[in-house]
Design an enzyme around this catalytic site. Structure first.
Site, mmCIF file in Angstrom:
data_model
loop_
_atom_site.group_PDB
_atom_site.id
_atom_site.type_symbol
_atom_site.label_atom_id
_atom_site.label_comp_id
_atom_site.label_asym_id
_atom_site.label_seq_id
_atom_site.Cartn_x
_atom_site.Cartn_y
_atom_site.Cartn_z
ATOM 1 N N ASP A 111 -37.404 -95.169 -33.006
ATOM 2 C CA ASP A 111 -35.975 -94.874 -33.105
ATOM 3 C C ASP A 111 -35.800 -93.385 -33.360
ATOM 4 O O ASP A 111 -35.990 -92.903 -34.474
ATOM 5 C CB ASP A 111 -35.349 -95.693 -34.235
ATOM 6 N N GLU A 116 -39.879 -97.468 -36.442
ATOM 7 C CA GLU A 116 -38.963 -98.277 -37.250
ATOM 8 C C GLU A 116 -39.427 -99.726 -37.284
ATOM 9 O O GLU A 116 -39.747 -100.325 -36.246
ATOM 10 C CB GLU A 116 -37.542 -98.199 -36.697
ATOM 11 N N SER A 143 -38.054 -103.392 -38.314
ATOM 12 C CA SER A 143 -36.898 -104.203 -38.667
ATOM 13 C C SER A 143 -37.402 -105.577 -39.084
ATOM 14 O O SER A 143 -38.021 -106.279 -38.284
ATOM 15 C CB SER A 143 -35.945 -104.339 -37.479
ATOM 16 N N HIS A 169 -31.593 -98.981 -43.026
ATOM 17 C CA HIS A 169 -30.337 -99.675 -42.782
ATOM 18 C C HIS A 169 -30.456 -101.143 -43.185
ATOM 19 O O HIS A 169 -31.521 -101.738 -43.064
ATOM 20 C CB HIS A 169 -29.947 -99.577 -41.307
#
Length: 507
Positions: free
Chosen positions: A98, A103, A105, A158
């Site tokens: 990213d 990244e 997730s 996030h």
């Protein structure tokens, strides 16, 4: 009290010996492709809408950090999917590049403790990949779970929360923003100095320096305290994904669980329209002032000129939750009520420990653990907060290599609370254990990879009998472990479709 599906997306800092910022995107792409574990490559981008805004419109374009743009100027790269190089793992997680940062997730989880373990398991993914990359390039590769390079760049951690669309932007913003501003007392990762704005010796949050607006849809530049991106990761007619970008990357797993649990508490209260009503005069200023407040008073100005404190804001959510949900000892383990009851007790104890027992507080909160470590170093060396080497120590706290990272040194010294074992983390990478839709996604990767055309958070596309069949994965659906008994892809598809049309939803 409704269970809320949540996930965490962590962008990691990547350093490869002898490589520069202009090579960062290419290096992150190569890094992700070096991942040695089982995976499926083929993410479905059809449902991604990064320019859509919860307020009902789409922006024409997203802002780009001018520093990043300078490095990318004149560089030709292949298509976006090639650069991202998505990998979907057997636990339902997503691993990709990213904007020059690898990244991870997590798979979606209902429980905050399960989510914190899945988040920590991501460190194993990154560490295993770094070791392969070192062998392939003959260069030292270091990976950092933090949010700043101390040269003006910030990269995010996030959070995502699935909520019914009927709740809407205004209510969610009003309920969640005061919590985002206040929770950093109990969840911040800590940071030496400031890169923007008012100077300070040490602050609670790594992200605080980089906020400029109360809310907008941006993530790379002009970052907000509350992000308004409308990308549901489900049917957008029914669901909103609350996309939180203002939290820090945590090394202490209970800090991760607490960070998510506090937002879930605010969202659960707003579902009943009982969330405390706090109208902050300036959320950006409040966030940054709390982060820099070395007096620990944590004062927050409200609209109309009155003042409160972050502690009072947090307590208002705790009291409201106790009253609305009847929280008390004795709820069944694993229920949202039991989780909320434990969270509130833990947070109240930590708020008391902050001033009355800092030693105990520092065992459970990253910013305090790091600060205590740095103060010990300064006492040993006879230096102060102006010592430039402190930023290097700050960074190494977040090094995910147990042989080098200072967090792991504190763990070995029993200066921070215990973490999940390596065996537990390795097991997490094999399967999501809660029966969320991530389990079905992971099973597809593990058992029927040759029949998978593409995957996303929202669905899986299979090819069976020369036909493409899209199977939806609902965010409030229970997926039983019996799915693993399917012997062929046709049966697997049929069972998921039957589950989706059944009433076996989360209460």
């Amino acid at each position: 009290m409704l269970k809320i599906l949540a996930g965490i997306e962590t962008e990691y800092g990547l350093f490869i010996e002898g490589r520069g910022a202009e090579e960062q995107v290419d290096d992150a792409t190569a890094f992700v492709r070096a991942y040695p574990g089982p995976h499926f490559a083929g993410w479905d981008y059809r449902y991604e809408s990064p320019r859509a805004d919860l307020r009902g419109f789409s922006v024409s374009r997203l802002q780009v950090d001018p520093i990043d743009a300078k490095f990318d100027s004149g560089v030709f790269r292949s298509s976006d999917p090639d650069i991202r190089s998505d990998r979907v793992l057997p636990n339902g997680a997503r691993f990709y590049n990213d904007h020059g940062h690898p990244e991870y997730s997590t798979p979606e989880c209902w429980g905050t403790k399960e989510l914190s373990v899945q988040d920590a398991a991501g460190e194993i993914v990154l560490l295993d990949t770094a070791k392969v990359m070192e062998r392939e390039t003959d260069r030292k590769v270091s990976v950092y779970k933090n949010n700043t390079d101390f040269h003006g760049a910030s990269y995010g951690t996030h959070e995502s929360y699935s909520m019914p669309r009927a709740v809407g932007f205004e209510r969610i913003y009003g309920a969640v923003t005061p919590m985002l501003v206040s929770r950093q007392i109990l969840t911040g990762a800590g940071k030496v100095g400031a890169e923007k704005g008012q100077s300070c010796a040490y602050q609670l949050s790594q992200r605080a320096d980089f906020f400029v607006e109360s809310f907008n849809t941006e993530t790379l530049f002009r970052r907000p305290v509350f992000n308004t991106r409308d990308e549901a990761h489900a049917d957008p007619r029914d669901w909103i994904r609350v996309h939180i970008i203002s939290g820090d990357a945590n090394m202490i797993p209970s800090c991760t669980a607490r960070k998510v649990g506090l937002v879930k508490l605010a969202l659960a209260l707003e579902m009943t329209k009982e969330a405390p009503l706090w109208k902050l005069k300036n959320p950006v200023e409040a966030f940054q002032n709390i982060s820099r407040d070395e007096s620990y008073k944590f004062e927050v100005q409200l609209e109309g000129g009155s003042w409160t404190t972050a502690q009072e804001i947090l307590e208002s959510y705790f009291s409201a939750a106790e009253a609305v949900f009847g929280l008390r000892p004795g709820f069944d383990m694993g229920t949202p009520e039991a989780e909320a009851f434990d969270l509130i007790g833990e947070c109240r104890q930590l708020l008391q420990d902050l001033t009355e027992c800092p030693e105990r507080f520092s065992r459970s909160v990253d910013w305090a653990a790091k600060k205590k470590m740095l103060e010990h170093f300064m006492a040993e060396e006879g230096s102060d907060w102006n010592d430039p080497s402190l930023r290097a120590f700050d960074l190494e706290y977040h090094n995910i290599d147990p042989a080098e990272g200072l967090y792991f040194a504190l763990l070995e010294m029993d200066a921070v609370e215990s973490s999940p074992s390596m065996e537990t983390l390795q097991e997490c990478l094999k399967q999501n254990r809660e029966g969320t839709r991530a389990m079905a996604r992971g099973m597809a990767v593990s058992k029927f990879k040759e029949s998978v055309v593409s995957l996303s958070w929202r669905s899986i596309v299979f090819r069976d009998d020369n036909k493409d069949i899209e199977v939806l994965l609902e965010p409030d659906q229970v997926y039983p472990a019996q799915l693993d008994e399917a012997q062929d892809v046709g049966t697997f598809i049929k069972w998921i479709q039957e589950i989706s049309s059944s009433k076996a939803k989360i209460d």
